[in-house]
Design an enzyme around this catalytic site. Structure first.
Site, PDB file in Angstrom:
ATOM      1  N   SER A  39      23.694   1.399 -13.049  1.00 30.45           N
ATOM      2  CA  SER A  39      23.140   1.217 -14.450  1.00 30.45           C
ATOM      3  C   SER A  39      22.026   2.870 -14.530  1.00 30.45           C
ATOM      4  O   SER A  39      22.113   3.379 -15.077  1.00 30.45           O
ATOM      5  CB  SER A  39      22.127   0.108 -14.419  1.00 30.45           C
ATOM      6  OG  SER A  39      21.498  -0.998 -15.366  1.00 30.45           O
ATOM      7  N   LEU A  40      20.670   2.292 -14.730  1.00 26.47           N
ATOM      8  CA  LEU A  40      19.453   3.155 -14.889  1.00 26.47           C
ATOM      9  C   LEU A  40      19.763   4.543 -13.909  1.00 26.47           C
ATOM     10  O   LEU A  40      19.731   5.499 -14.488  1.00 26.47           O
ATOM     11  CB  LEU A  40      17.795   2.693 -14.582  1.00 26.47           C
ATOM     12  CG  LEU A  40      17.491   4.066 -14.058  1.00 26.47           C
ATOM     13  CD1 LEU A  40      16.732   4.711 -15.681  1.00 26.47           C
ATOM     14  CD2 LEU A  40      16.186   3.261 -13.657  1.00 26.47           C
TER      15      LEU A  40
ATOM     16  N   ARG B   1      14.894   3.450 -24.096  1.00 28.15           N
ATOM     17  CA  ARG B   1      15.562   2.499 -23.340  1.00 28.15           C
ATOM     18  C   ARG B   1      15.093   1.283 -22.670  1.00 28.15           C
ATOM     19  O   ARG B   1      15.719  -1.006 -23.138  1.00 28.15           O
ATOM     20  CB  ARG B   1      17.586   2.715 -21.700  1.00 28.15           C
ATOM     21  CG  ARG B   1      17.899   1.769 -21.759  1.00 28.15           C
ATOM     22  CD  ARG B   1      18.397   2.759 -21.603  1.00 28.15           C
ATOM     23  NE  ARG B   1      19.966   1.842 -20.066  1.00 28.15           N
ATOM     24  CZ  ARG B   1      20.084   1.481 -18.962  1.00 28.15           C
ATOM     25  NH1 ARG B   1      18.366   1.441 -18.447  1.00 28.15           N
ATOM     26  NH2 ARG B   1      21.274   0.740 -18.867  1.00 28.15           N
TER      27      ARG B   1
ATOM     28  N   HIS C  21      22.971  -5.899 -19.551  1.00 23.34           N
ATOM     29  CA  HIS C  21      24.380  -5.762 -19.423  1.00 23.34           C
ATOM     30  C   HIS C  21      25.522  -6.859 -20.066  1.00 23.34           C
ATOM     31  O   HIS C  21      26.078  -7.098 -19.545  1.00 23.34           O
ATOM     32  CB  HIS C  21      24.942  -4.940 -18.516  1.00 23.34           C
ATOM     33  CG  HIS C  21      24.250  -4.125 -17.499  1.00 23.34           C
ATOM     34  ND1 HIS C  21      24.580  -2.760 -17.690  1.00 23.34           N
ATOM     35  CD2 HIS C  21      23.798  -3.510 -17.108  1.00 23.34           C
ATOM     36  CE1 HIS C  21      23.897  -2.039 -17.814  1.00 23.34           C
ATOM     37  NE2 HIS C  21      23.163  -2.515 -16.724  1.00 23.34           N
TER      38      HIS C  21
END
Length: 310
Positions: free
Chosen positions: A89-90, A114, A198
């Site tokens: 992810s990140l 973000r 997500h």
């Protein structure tokens, strides 16, 4: 072959990188640069908290990226380089910095933005996430489909065999959890998150990222990077890289598939670069014979030992 893996949100903790910050000038310079780029004292938040402030999405994300890149740069100074990289992810943004696709300053501002957009995408309490342990992915996907054919709750993280995370509207996530318990889940945990990451409810984040990405340079990666969205290599086309980063915010993270892709091409050593050791545990559950290392250490001697053995 050696892979560097970069952790995502949730790996942060108060005191992260403190020992290395105090003992290594390059780590210190790198972390202090993050504060200057963002306009606030990132190091103070990382090392002194309080935890409620550090875990805010807009703080946790740049803190983890800063930690990961500071360690990466030091390993590179020692002459260590990965054959392939990926991030959860990140962590994908950290991987792209190391691969030369994003500049550090652009990535830092991008993940801060973000994080803010993720906080604002959905009203507090409206969405959540939950980990489900001990059920096959096909069964959890089927339960999500039963609860919401419209996709208002989905499997959002494929972490490793038998460990999935579902994401969506709070009431529906809790219904999935109850059904999973009835069908034999070994453990379920509702996560302390600010939004249903997500899932389709994070599509506004993609729009925010799209605008930011228009104004920065994205380059073809110098080393292979595997995408969370596809579990395949990022393309060389900068515009296609941007497209994947935009949809990543609201697409499931295919982490188990990413690790299996690495194993299939001959990766036999994984180094987790950044805070925590969660990714190491996922790798070992995917392949118990894989060699793993963590850079979350207290001093330079320990870090050099990892580099030598990598």
């Amino acid at each position: 072959m050696v892979a560097w893996l970069f952790p995502g949100q949730g790996s942060q903790y108060v005191g992260m990188c403190k020992g290395l910050y105090e003992s290594c000038a390059s780590i210190r310079d790198n972390l202090e640069l993050s504060g200057r780029l963002l306009g606030f004292d990132m190091v103070d938040i990382m090392q002194n908290g309080p935890e409620e402030v550090l875990k805010l999405t807009q703080n946790a994300q740049p803190a983890i990226l800063a930690h990961s890149i500071a360690i990466s740069d030091l390993l590179s100074d020692y002459g260590s380089r990965p054959n392939i990289v990926a991030g959860l992810s990140l962590g994908e943004f950290s991987a792209l910095v190391v691969a030369g696709s994003l500049s550090y300053s652009d990535a830092l501002r991008l993940v801060r933005l973000r994080g803010l957009a993720m906080q604002e995408a959905i009203s507090p309490g409206e969405g959540t996430m939950a980990a489900i342990v001990g059920l096959p992915e096909e069964l959890v996907e089927r339960i999500c489909g039963e609860v919401s054919p419209e996709g208002d709750v989905i499997v959002a993280n494929y972490n490793c065999p038998g460990q999935l995370v579902v994401s969506g509207l709070t009431a529906l996530v809790r219904k999935v959890v109850l059904l999973a318990q009835e069908r034999g889940a070994r453990r379920t945990v509702e996560l302390s998150v600010s939004a249903p990451f997500h899932s389709k409810f994070l599509q506004p984040v993609g729009e925010v990222l799209k605008e930011f990405l228009k104004g920065i340079q994205v380059r073809a990666p110098k080393i292979p990077v595997i995408s969370n969205v596809t579990a395949e290599f990022f393309p060389d086309d900068p515009e296609k890289i941007k497209e994947l980063l935009i949809v990543q915010a609201f697409s499931p993270v295919k982490w188990e598939q990413t690790i299996r892709k690495m194993l299939s091409i001959g990766v036999d050593r994984f180094v987790e670069v950044g805070p925590g050791r969660v990714l190491n545990s996922f790798v070992k559950k995917i392949d118990r014979n894989a060699q793993v290392s963590s850079t979350d250490v207290e001093n330079l001697a320990q870090l050099r030992e990892i580099e030598i053995n990598a």
